[in-house]
Motif scaffolding. Structure first.
Motif, short mmCIF file in Angstrom:
data_model
loop_
_atom_site.label_atom_id
_atom_site.label_comp_id
_atom_site.label_asym_id
_atom_site.label_seq_id
_atom_site.Cartn_x
_atom_site.Cartn_y
_atom_site.Cartn_z
N ALA A 143 0.82 -1.21 0.00
CA ALA A 143 0.00 0.00 0.00
C ALA A 143 0.86 1.26 0.00
O ALA A 143 0.33 2.37 0.08
CB ALA A 143 -0.93 0.00 1.21
N SER A 168 -3.26 6.21 -1.85
CA SER A 168 -4.31 5.96 -0.88
C SER A 168 -3.70 6.06 0.51
O SER A 168 -2.70 5.41 0.80
CB SER A 168 -4.91 4.57 -1.11
N ASP A 171 -2.75 5.45 4.11
CA ASP A 171 -2.79 4.30 5.01
C ASP A 171 -2.21 4.60 6.38
O ASP A 171 -2.18 3.72 7.24
CB ASP A 171 -2.04 3.12 4.37
N ASP A 177 3.19 6.82 4.40
CA ASP A 177 3.08 5.83 3.33
C ASP A 177 3.00 6.48 1.96
O ASP A 177 3.17 5.80 0.95
CB ASP A 177 1.88 4.91 3.56
N GLU A 178 2.73 7.76 1.88
CA GLU A 178 2.59 8.42 0.59
C GLU A 178 3.69 9.46 0.36
O GLU A 178 3.50 10.41 -0.40
CB GLU A 178 1.20 9.05 0.45
#
Ligand SMILES: [Ca+2]
Ligand SMILES: [Ca+2]
Ligand SMILES: [Ca+2]
Ligand SMILES: [Ca+2]
Length: 486
Positions: free
Chosen positions: A193, A198, A200, A207-208
């Motif tokens: 992910a 998206s 998370d 996470d991004e």
């Protein structure tokens, strides 16, 4: 700041101590399963145990004026995770009452999440409705409201039972492990992910961020590394969203861009459009290459399929299809890509039946770092083999992007050869006819023009014999000259 599921456990079975809003107009009433509730067509049994002595809450429309409302409040929650869903069972009874809505509020604002369907089909039966709680909601409360739209108070309304929240906890203190990554907040999320457009991680964007090694496209300013293909029925169009989908996935707004097939009136049901990726190097068994994406399908006949190929014009292997994807919502897709030789990914959209509803939209594609670009493109197919192998053996669909190019070339070749043969044949016929005419012209010496009636050529006149050097003519001359000479 507790666990959502633990806190909401207090509402898993409606109890007499359920939270009532002191600022609304009337209250949800509690049916404790005793026989004291004597309202016509109120639910005869609850949902939990399907018995007359089961418990639920309800509203009594005979006591409520138009536009008055009753609000049922959840406890306050500190932090939800990324997959929190509220489930509620509701029951419509008696006269048509009005609207039943679910909202969320924090210290500043209140936002309606859903209006529960009130169509005839769900009358006088317990209906389940799932409502997605916004990801990473913080310090919030969920509110279920019944709002009267009756002209005059009448007996009827809604009942509620078995309200629960699923997957709402946001556990900290994760130590990671195989297939897991760590958020700054201490929460864990799946490695697959990371950098998938998206969120998370709550409380941070761990996470991004640092997504430089990922080949990603949000379609906001370009199609990035995706290329249109020929041989299909049209083109995907990069555009701002319209009626469907109402928002893109990247921004969640009506100003976001997606790749779309099917919004224009000239797009017909069954029309297909293809895009292809850059050439990706052969994969290894340890470092898998994964494509993540988000798809929005308008109706039941809209389709998205994903293929790989290892040669231009070569066979396609289907690696993903949208058969089980929910409609009219953004759905996350994930496909592992394994290949012994370099390959391309081809994404195929098929327009559905509805003129407006049959759209297919794609947004936020991302390849994991192991999907390394090959230094050279794919080779052309050596032999034509337009056979599609499917992962799911239930269908035998054959789809051959660009495979139509070579058959077209073959057809052209056939047409050229056939044309040459036709011209040669015509020449032979003309020559044979010409020879016959010459013979007849000489033989009849005046009646030859009758045989060639319609052919306007003075050369065939009765006294004209210019072609005596023609060998065949010479050989045949004697018998035809004979009558004249006798
Ligand atoms: Ca109950
Ligand atoms: Ca993510
Ligand atoms: Ca195309
Ligand atoms: Ca977008």
């Amino acid at each position: 700041m507790g666990n959502c599921e633990q806190l909401f456990a207090t509402l898993r079975k409606i109890s007499a101590s359920g939270n009532k809003d002191k600022n609304d107009d009337f209250d949800w009433e509690y049916n404790d399963g005793s026989s004291t509730v004597n309202i016509e067509s109120v639910p005869p049994y609850d949902h939990t145990i399907s018995r007359p002595d089961g418990k639920y809450v309800f509203i009594d429309g005979s006591l409520i004026l138009r536009n008055q409302r009753a609000r049922l409040l959840s406890p306050w929650f500190g932090q939800s995770g990324v997959a929190c869903t509220m489930t509620v069972w509701y029951y419509r009874y008696g006269a048509t009452f009005g609207r039943l809505t679910v909202s969320i509020r924090d210290q500043q604002t209140e936002t309606e999440l859903s209006t529960l369907p009130s169509n005839l089909a769900n009358y006088q039966s317990w209906i389940r409705q799932d409502i997605k709680i916004p990801i990473c909601a913080k310090d919030f409360q969920v509110i279920i409201s019944a709002v009267s739209e009756q002209l005059d108070p009448e007996s009827g309304g809604f009942a509620l039972d078995d309200i629960r929240l699923e997957s709402c906890s946001y556990d900290r203190g994760c130590n990671g492990g195989p297939g897991l990554e760590l958020c700054d907040s201490g929460h864990c999320y799946p490695t697959l992910a990371k950098c998938d457009f998206s969120k998370d991680c709550c409380l941070s964007d761990t996470d991004e961020t640092n997504c430089g090694k990922y080949q990603r496209c949000d379609f906001e300013t370009s199609m990035c590394r995706w290329n249109q293909m020929s041989g299909d029925d049209g083109e995907w169009v990069r555009q701002v969203v319209g009626d469907l989908p109402p928002t893109d996935h990247t921004t969640g707004s009506s100003n976001g861009n997606v790749l779309l097939l099917g919004s224009s009136s000239n797009s017909l049901q069954g029309n297909r459009a293809w895009i292809k990726s850059y050439a990706i190097s052969a994969t290894s068994t340890t470092d898998i290459c994964v494509l993540r994406f988000f798809v929005f399908l308008g109706d039941d006949s809209s389709e998205l399929s994903i293929f790989t190929r290892t040669a231009v014009g070569g066979a396609l292997t289907e690696v993903w299809s949208s058969e089980d994807v929910d409609r009219k919502t953004w759905t996350r897709g994930l496909v592992e890509l394994n290949s012994d030789s370099k390959f391309e990914v081809i994404i195929e959209a098929t327009k559905g039946s509805g003129s407006d509803d049959g759209v297919v939209a794609l947004d936020d594609t991302s390849f994991t770092p192991n999907c390394e670009e090959s230094s050279t493109g794919l080779p052309p197919a050596v032999t034509r083999s337009p056979i599609t192998t499917r992962v799911t053996p239930t269908e035998g669909k054959v789809t051959t992007p660009e495979a139509t190019i070579e058959p077209i070339n073959n057809n052209v070749l056939i047409i050229v050869i056939a044309s040459i043969l036709a011209i040669v044949l015509m020449l032979v016929v003309v020559i044979v006819l010409y020879c016959c005419c010459q013979r007849v012209g000489k033989g009849s010496s005046g009646s030859g023009s009758v045989i060639l009636a319609g052919v306007d050529n003075p050369m065939y006149g009765p006294s004209d014999t210019p072609m005596t050097d023609f060998k065949l003519e010479d050989a045949d001359t004697a018998p035809y000259l004979e009558p004249d000479e006798t």
